[in-house]
Design a protein around this motif. Structure first.
Motif, mmCIF file in Angstrom:
data_model
loop_
_atom_site.group_PDB
_atom_site.id
_atom_site.type_symbol
_atom_site.label_atom_id
_atom_site.label_comp_id
_atom_site.label_asym_id
_atom_site.label_seq_id
_atom_site.Cartn_x
_atom_site.Cartn_y
_atom_site.Cartn_z
ATOM 1 N N GLU A 134 98.421 73.567 21.473
ATOM 2 C CA GLU A 134 99.521 73.926 20.571
ATOM 3 C C GLU A 134 100.834 74.045 21.333
ATOM 4 O O GLU A 134 101.890 73.606 20.840
ATOM 5 C CB GLU A 134 99.197 75.227 19.836
ATOM 6 C CG GLU A 134 98.078 75.061 18.825
ATOM 7 C CD GLU A 134 97.536 76.378 18.295
ATOM 8 O OE1 GLU A 134 98.168 77.437 18.523
ATOM 9 O OE2 GLU A 134 96.466 76.343 17.650
ATOM 10 N N GLN A 135 100.803 74.590 22.536
ATOM 11 C CA GLN A 135 102.016 74.684 23.348
ATOM 12 C C GLN A 135 102.549 73.299 23.692
ATOM 13 O O GLN A 135 103.761 73.079 23.697
ATOM 14 C CB GLN A 135 101.750 75.468 24.630
ATOM 15 C CG GLN A 135 101.611 76.950 24.415
ATOM 16 C CD GLN A 135 101.366 77.679 25.726
ATOM 17 O OE1 GLN A 135 100.566 77.256 26.560
ATOM 18 N NE2 GLN A 135 102.066 78.787 25.903
ATOM 19 N N TRP A 137 102.207 70.542 21.879
ATOM 20 C CA TRP A 137 102.831 69.983 20.674
ATOM 21 C C TRP A 137 104.167 70.665 20.381
ATOM 22 O O TRP A 137 105.101 70.019 19.902
ATOM 23 C CB TRP A 137 101.890 70.065 19.464
ATOM 24 C CG TRP A 137 101.065 68.829 19.405
ATOM 25 C CD1 TRP A 137 99.814 68.647 19.913
ATOM 26 C CD2 TRP A 137 101.458 67.569 18.867
ATOM 27 N NE1 TRP A 137 99.405 67.357 19.704
ATOM 28 C CE2 TRP A 137 100.388 66.673 19.057
ATOM 29 C CE3 TRP A 137 102.605 67.112 18.229
ATOM 30 C CZ2 TRP A 137 100.437 65.345 18.649
ATOM 31 C CZ3 TRP A 137 102.651 65.781 17.804
ATOM 32 C CH2 TRP A 137 101.582 64.916 18.020
ATOM 33 N N THR A 138 104.267 71.939 20.701
ATOM 34 C CA THR A 138 105.551 72.625 20.540
ATOM 35 C C THR A 138 106.591 71.978 21.454
ATOM 36 O O THR A 138 107.730 71.744 21.048
ATOM 37 C CB THR A 138 105.397 74.132 20.865
ATOM 38 O OG1 THR A 138 104.451 74.682 19.948
ATOM 39 C CG2 THR A 138 106.717 74.869 20.731
ATOM 40 N N ARG A 139 106.195 71.643 22.680
ATOM 41 C CA ARG A 139 107.109 70.961 23.608
ATOM 42 C C ARG A 139 107.455 69.573 23.094
ATOM 43 O O ARG A 139 108.615 69.151 23.150
ATOM 44 C CB ARG A 139 106.489 70.881 25.008
ATOM 45 C CG ARG A 139 107.449 70.227 26.020
ATOM 46 C CD ARG A 139 106.892 70.196 27.425
ATOM 47 N NE ARG A 139 105.728 69.376 27.615
ATOM 48 C CZ ARG A 139 105.759 68.044 27.800
ATOM 49 N NH1 ARG A 139 106.901 67.390 27.783
ATOM 50 N NH2 ARG A 139 104.636 67.370 27.990
ATOM 51 N N ARG A 142 110.012 70.164 20.414
ATOM 52 C CA ARG A 142 111.273 70.662 20.968
ATOM 53 C C ARG A 142 112.031 69.564 21.715
ATOM 54 O O ARG A 142 113.248 69.427 21.592
ATOM 55 C CB ARG A 142 110.993 71.828 21.918
ATOM 56 C CG ARG A 142 112.235 72.454 22.533
ATOM 57 C CD ARG A 142 111.913 73.343 23.710
ATOM 58 N NE ARG A 142 111.441 72.503 24.813
ATOM 59 C CZ ARG A 142 110.476 72.843 25.657
ATOM 60 N NH1 ARG A 142 109.873 73.999 25.548
ATOM 61 N NH2 ARG A 142 110.097 72.035 26.619
ATOM 62 N N GLN A 148 109.940 64.993 14.726
ATOM 63 C CA GLN A 148 109.836 66.431 14.495
ATOM 64 C C GLN A 148 109.030 66.795 13.257
ATOM 65 O O GLN A 148 108.265 67.748 13.288
ATOM 66 C CB GLN A 148 111.228 67.059 14.443
ATOM 67 C CG GLN A 148 111.866 67.102 15.813
ATOM 68 C CD GLN A 148 112.967 68.117 15.909
ATOM 69 O OE1 GLN A 148 113.486 68.573 14.903
ATOM 70 N NE2 GLN A 148 113.318 68.492 17.128
ATOM 71 N N LEU A 152 105.623 68.817 13.600
ATOM 72 C CA LEU A 152 105.488 70.114 12.944
ATOM 73 C C LEU A 152 104.256 70.146 12.044
ATOM 74 O O LEU A 152 103.507 71.123 12.041
ATOM 75 C CB LEU A 152 106.744 70.442 12.139
ATOM 76 C CG LEU A 152 106.809 71.830 11.525
ATOM 77 C CD1 LEU A 152 106.654 72.903 12.585
ATOM 78 C CD2 LEU A 152 108.115 72.015 10.775
ATOM 79 N N LEU A 155 101.218 70.262 14.371
ATOM 80 C CA LEU A 155 101.140 71.596 14.964
ATOM 81 C C LEU A 155 100.606 72.609 13.952
ATOM 82 O O LEU A 155 99.763 73.452 14.280
ATOM 83 C CB LEU A 155 102.515 72.017 15.479
ATOM 84 C CG LEU A 155 102.620 73.318 16.244
ATOM 85 C CD1 LEU A 155 101.706 73.329 17.461
ATOM 86 C CD2 LEU A 155 104.059 73.558 16.665
ATOM 87 N N ASN A 156 101.051 72.485 12.722
ATOM 88 C CA ASN A 156 100.563 73.361 11.649
ATOM 89 C C ASN A 156 99.061 73.153 11.417
ATOM 90 O O ASN A 156 98.309 74.110 11.247
ATOM 91 C CB ASN A 156 101.362 73.112 10.368
ATOM 92 C CG ASN A 156 101.062 74.119 9.294
ATOM 93 O OD1 ASN A 156 100.845 75.292 9.567
ATOM 94 N ND2 ASN A 156 101.068 73.669 8.048
#
Length: 170
Positions: A134-135, A137-139, A142, A148, A152, A155-156
């Motif tokens: 998850e981290q 995918w957050t990167r 970002r 995006q 998102l 990630l969800n």
């Protein structure tokens, strides 16, 4: 369940299942190598080793399990009996197949799967490996590595996966 699969796959590797040689049905035997290389390029560090295995080359009693997986790791190296450092990718995985066809989205998914498995090799349990994924995918989101909206949504979906411990207790 994850522990049982790990034990089962450890047993299979010890009794002689080796990484598969790509068959004649593949038009480009290097397409998996290129897909894996492109996926790894998105990671902040490289795995020690990634091997693509063909589930159809496995013993019949484990083939069905392998065909349900994208990737896995083993606790011990089958030859040295030391802690394994290999991320195994299953050739038949939809993610690997689509990444090999050039899908950028699946290339990012493949990167996150490899990252997840690397977390296991570093000692993380399933919850820790999922958090690492998850981290990543957050990167991706970002840094604009992945679209995006798509990132998102993915990630969800990752955050909503059922907890393995809850599933095992049912």
């Amino acid at each position: 369940m994850h522990r049982a699969i790990g034990w089962l796959l450890s047993f299979v590797m010890v009794v002689g299942m080796a990484p598969a040689v790509l068959g004649a049905e593949d038009n480009d035997p290097f397409r998996y190598d290129r897909a894996v290389s492109r996926a790894i390029a998105h990671l902040s560090r490289r795995p020690v080793q990634v091997a693509v295995i063909d589930a159809h080359e496995a013993k019949p009693e484990v083939r069905e399990t392998l065909l349900k997986l994208d990737a896995f790791t083993l606790r011990l190296d089958a030859v040295t009996m030391d802690r394994s450092k290999v991320v195994y990718l299953v050739k038949q995985s939809t993610v690997l197949q689509e990444a090999a066809k050039g899908s950028q989205f699946y290339e990012h998914v493949l990167a996150s799967i490899i990252w997840h498995e690397m977390a296991h090799l570093d000692g993380a349990d399933e919850r820790g490996a999922r958090h690492a994924e998850e981290q990543l995918w957050t990167r991706f989101m970002r840094d604009g590595i992945s679209d995006q909206v798509t990132a998102l949504r993915y990630l969800n979906a990752l955050a909503k996966r059922p907890d393995d411990r809850l599933m095992a207790s049912r």
